[in-house]
Design an enzyme around this catalytic site. Structure first.
Site, PDB file in Angstrom:
ATOM      1  N   ASP A 150     -19.684  25.392  29.755  1.00  0.00           N
ATOM      2  CA  ASP A 150     -19.620  24.180  30.575  1.00  0.00           C
ATOM      3  C   ASP A 150     -18.519  24.263  31.623  1.00  0.00           C
ATOM      4  OD1 ASP A 150     -17.500  24.030  28.772  1.00  0.00           O
ATOM      5  OD2 ASP A 150     -18.393  22.433  27.584  1.00  0.00           O
ATOM      6  N   ASP A 169     -16.120  13.924  18.744  1.00  0.00           N
ATOM      7  CA  ASP A 169     -17.386  13.177  18.694  1.00  0.00           C
ATOM      8  C   ASP A 169     -18.540  14.071  18.244  1.00  0.00           C
ATOM      9  OD1 ASP A 169     -17.658  14.827  20.865  1.00  0.00           O
ATOM     10  OD2 ASP A 169     -18.245  13.258  22.279  1.00  0.00           O
ATOM     11  N   HIS A 171     -19.482  16.914  19.679  1.00  0.00           N
ATOM     12  CA  HIS A 171     -20.211  17.638  20.727  1.00  0.00           C
ATOM     13  C   HIS A 171     -20.011  19.143  20.633  1.00  0.00           C
ATOM     14  CE1 HIS A 171     -16.602  17.147  23.751  1.00  0.00           C
ATOM     15  NE2 HIS A 171     -16.453  18.255  23.040  1.00  0.00           N
ATOM     16  N   GLU A 174     -22.750  15.373  24.559  1.00  0.00           N
ATOM     17  CA  GLU A 174     -22.182  14.177  23.944  1.00  0.00           C
ATOM     18  C   GLU A 174     -23.206  13.502  23.023  1.00  0.00           C
ATOM     19  OE1 GLU A 174     -19.211  14.353  24.235  1.00  0.00           O
ATOM     20  OE2 GLU A 174     -18.327  13.735  26.132  1.00  0.00           O
TER      21      GLU A 174
HETATM   22  P1  PGA Z   1     -10.582  21.548  21.899  1.00  0.00           P
HETATM   23  O1  PGA Z   1     -12.002  21.073  22.445  1.00  0.00           O
HETATM   24  O2  PGA Z   1     -10.751  22.996  21.565  1.00  0.00           O
HETATM   25  O3  PGA Z   1      -9.636  21.349  23.049  1.00  0.00           O
HETATM   26  O4  PGA Z   1     -10.260  20.713  20.706  1.00  0.00           O
HETATM   27  C1  PGA Z   1     -13.144  21.425  21.740  1.00  0.00           C
HETATM   28  C2  PGA Z   1     -14.370  20.860  22.397  1.00  0.00           C
HETATM   29  O5  PGA Z   1     -14.291  19.769  22.985  1.00  0.00           O
HETATM   30  O6  PGA Z   1     -15.430  21.487  22.313  1.00  0.00           O
END
Ligand code: PGA
Length: 263
Positions: free
Chosen positions: A67, A136, A138, A143
């Site tokens: 992404d 969440d 994802h 999302e």
């Molecule tokens: P993070 O994010 O590694 O900064 O916790 C993970 C994600 O949102 O996929």
């Protein structure tokens, strides 16, 4: 789904880096899906170390990132493209033309997303996709409510994601509200999936996506439908799993388990 509980963040990073290195050694032209965020930084450090000390060869590897924030140019310091160059690409012998990160400042996001999917197909499909997980649930920026069949597209981010990512920006208002992300369907077509998570704040969501029902409200639950998904957690992220003992038994009896099930 194979669940490996590592002692701490460093061990989680070593385990995941070694799983990736093993795939690169097996297939020199591996098509590798990559993730960004805090979680994979240690994995990339370890991959760089293996490259420098043990000669892990990235020269034929092609990478596709999950992404990118919509609106950010590739050289913007808060872009995921910049993150990848800082944390991995510039430290290994990967061909810059073999590194794909969604272009955040594309003029035509829809056309770009179709093109990105085409490039993955042309490369022969993803062999291994590395994933983090949001609080969440994802994967990528899929999302809650994202279709489990979704393809690469623009997605609006929800508040918890925006809040969690504010630490990477000067001001919370600077966090983009939209991102280009591979879809859950795109991710699920990878031959192998490797999800890593660490820390207490990921404990609840890890229990839900590993042991709860499959739902588009927690897109990581789609991993339950994948035939070759591995999850590597540190102790804190694994702390509320109800089948901890079973996962640890499998881990501690790895050689016997491998002999029996051949993985
Ligand atoms: P993070 O994010 O590694 O900064 O916790 C993970 C994600 O949102 O996929």
């Amino acid at each position: 789904m194979e669940v490996i509980v590592a002692g701490n963040y460093d061990e989680m990073s070593r385990v995941s880096a070694h799983l990736i290195a093993k795939e690169i050694k097996k297939k020199h032209n591996l098509v590798l899906g990559l993730a960004t965020g805090d979680t994979p930084i240690g994995t990339y450090k370890e991959l760089v170390r293996i490259h420098k000390n043990e000669g892990l060869d990235f020269s034929k590897v092609t990478t596709f990132n999950l992404d990118e924030y919509l609106g950010l140019a590739p050289l913007n310091k808060t872009s995921y493209n910049y993150f990848m160059w800082e944390n991995l690409f510039r430290h290994v012998n990967i061909h810059p033309g073999h590194t794909y990160v969604p272009q955040g400042n594309t003029e035509d996001p829809e056309e770009f997303c179709t093109w990105y999917e085409d490039q993955i197909k042309k490369a022969g499909g993803l062999d291994l996709q590395l994933l983090g997980i949001g609080r969440d649930g994802h994967i990528g920026f899929n999302e809650p409510g994202s279709s489990l069949a979704s393809r690469t597209r623009v997605k609006a981010l929800i508040k918890i994601t925006i809040d969690d990512n504010a630490k990477f920006f000067d001001k919370p208002e600077d966090v983009p509200r939209f991102a280009i992300t591979m879809g859950v369907g795109t991710i699920m077509e990878a031959k192998k999936l490797l999800l890593i998570a660490n820390g207490k704040k990921k404990a609840d969501v890890c229990a839900k996506f590993i042991e709860g029902p499959v739902t588009s409200q927690i897109t990581a639950t789609a991993l339950q439908l994948h035939s070759h998904a591995t999850v590597v957690l540190d102790e804190e992220a694994a702390s509320v799993l109800s089948r901890r003992e079973y996962y640890n038994w499998v881990r501690d009896n790895k050689h016997m388990v491998q002999k029996k099930i051949g993985r």
